[in-house]
Design a protein around this motif. Structure first.
Motif: not given
Length: 445
Positions: A137-158
């Motif tokens: 199940g750790s792989g499943t959680a990590t797969n979803l947590q990666a979406r947050y990494a994609g937003a770390d440097l994104a401007p709010a409107e994107r």
């Protein structure tokens, strides 16, 4: 960059000595954001194949090894509980050291879990199977947590589009994975293992590959870069909370958490996960009971998983253009339609069931994209990773309860009753939406 020992020394040109951005200018941050998304896309393609294994054959393997229908939802419950623990662990580790160590560790544990599931099947050991599913199940959680990494440097409107880019990358592996059930079953048989364990062998290799990609390529770390940029500017910076960089005109400025939005985001993701896991978990058993083979089951699950991730670019654009709240409301409506159609689908119709599972996946996608973007908007950068992990804990626990409860509902009632219950439960988001609208100044969001 504080805390990122792997990052090369910065130069005055805005790049590091190896040519990567140093995170001190808008152009450098934008370039690093694009690089981060490319790396995450690569890792998610691999991780998607690992994600699909338990979805496709987990319940069948459990019924085969445990010898009872009532516990067929146990694998989904166990790897979802493992996902819950991993969500907190990955979130805490990312908070302290950055996304790179957190995601790498999560994928590595998932790879070990997949390998142990195969070993448990080879030894016919239920005692080993249960902890192995927790680790998987750790792989499943990590797969979803990666979406947050994609937003770390994104401007709010994107941010919606950034989240969706990471999610859609999962599609390729997640769709191909279920269709390799037959092939991996033959591989498993060739090495003396139950055919149903074959997909978990694929999952182990896929998660290990994702761990390697993240560890070797996700540098500079996006979360640490966002913090460095915020420290340099003396504000929340371009990667800070939505309160500092408003996600829409007229949004109130604040440096703290937007608690109403945070609660709504958590509710949306918890409800969508619960409904999706409950119906999805029992679908393979329902199909087998009515004479459908593994190939048909793999096809339906492939359609479902494609609908979970493929619409992400559209969902992200809708969240950025029209607001997070309408996207979450749409999730509730689509999940209701999915539950009703699943309940009414003729048992011999693969097509109708596939449409129902496609709607189920679409509803989950809308809820996850809308909820994730709203959550990222609502939480300050300083404790964002930890809060994201905590919310994903609730999401995973909801999925675990759904995995166990779905087997019980079907055992004592029917698959149709499960579908109707799930659809009605999706309406639980409506009171939360109305309450949140009254308490947030901007009615659109």
């Amino acid at each position: 960059m504080s805390g990122d020992r792997s990052r090369p020394a910065a130069t005055t040109s805005g790049t590091t000595s190896d040519g990567t951005p140093d995170g001190t200018s808008d152009a450098a941050l934008a370039a690093l954001h694009r690089r981060t998304l490319r790396v995450l896309v690569g890792s998610q393609v691999l991780a998607g194949a690992g994600l699909a294994a338990g979805v496709t054959v987990g319940a069948l393997l459990a019924e085969d090894m445990l010898g009872t229908r009532g516990l067929a939802g146990l694998p989904a419950a166990l790897f979802t509980l493992g996902s819950a623990a991993a969500a907190v662990g990955v979130g805490r580790l990312s908070q302290r050291l950055g996304r790179r160590p957190g995601l790498t560790a999560g994928y590595a544990v998932g790879a070990v879990g997949g390998a142990l599931v195969v070993l448990a099947a080879a030894l016919d050991s239920v005692a080993l199977l249960l902890p192995a599913l927790l680790l998987y199940g750790s792989g499943t959680a990590t797969n979803l947590q990666a979406r947050y990494a994609g937003a770390d440097l994104a401007p709010a409107e994107r941010r919606g589009r950034a989240v969706s880019t990471v999610l859609v990358a999962t599609t390729l592996g997640a769709v191909v994975g279920p269709n390799l059930v037959g092939v991996m079953g033959q591989v498993a048989s060739a090495i003396g293992v139950r055919p149903l364990a074959g997909p978990f062998l694929l999952a182990s290799l896929a998660y290990a590959g994702a761990a390697v990609v993240v560890w070797t390529r996700l540098r500079p770390d996006p979360l640490l870069a966002a913090r460095a940029a915020a420290a340099t500017e003396g504000t929340a910076g371009p990667a800070g909370p939505a309160a500092a960089t408003p996600a829409h005109p007229g949004a109130p400025a604040s440096t703290g958490r937007d608690l109403p939005a945070l609660r709504l985001a958590a509710t949306a993701m918890v409800v969508t996960q619960l409904v999706m896991v409950a119906v999805m978990t029992m679908t393979p058993l329902h199909m087998r009971d009515h004479g459908h083979g593994l190939a048909a089951t793999g096809l339906v699950i492939s359609v479902h998983v494609a609908a979970m991730y493929l619409p992400s670019p559209v969902s992200g654009r809708l969240a950025d253009r029209y607001g997070r709240r309408p996207v979450v409301a749409a999730a509730g409506a689509v999940l209701l339609a999915a539950g009703v159609l699943a309940a009414l689908a003729p048992p011999d119709s693969v097509t109708v069931l596939a449409v129902a599972l496609a709607l189920l996946g679409l509803g989950w996608n809308l809820g996850l994209v809308g909820g994730t973007t709203m959550l990222t908007d609502a939480v300050p950068l300083a404790d964002r990773a930890r809060t994201q992990g905590d919310v994903d804990l609730g999401v995973a626990l909801a999925g675990a309860g759904a995995g166990i409860g779905s087997g019980v509902v079907v055992a004592f009632s029917s698959f149709a009753a499960l579908g109707l219950s799930g659809g009605l439960l999706a309406l639980a988001m409506v009171p939360a939406l109305l309450a949140g609208r009254r308490r947030v100044e901007d009615p659109v969001r």
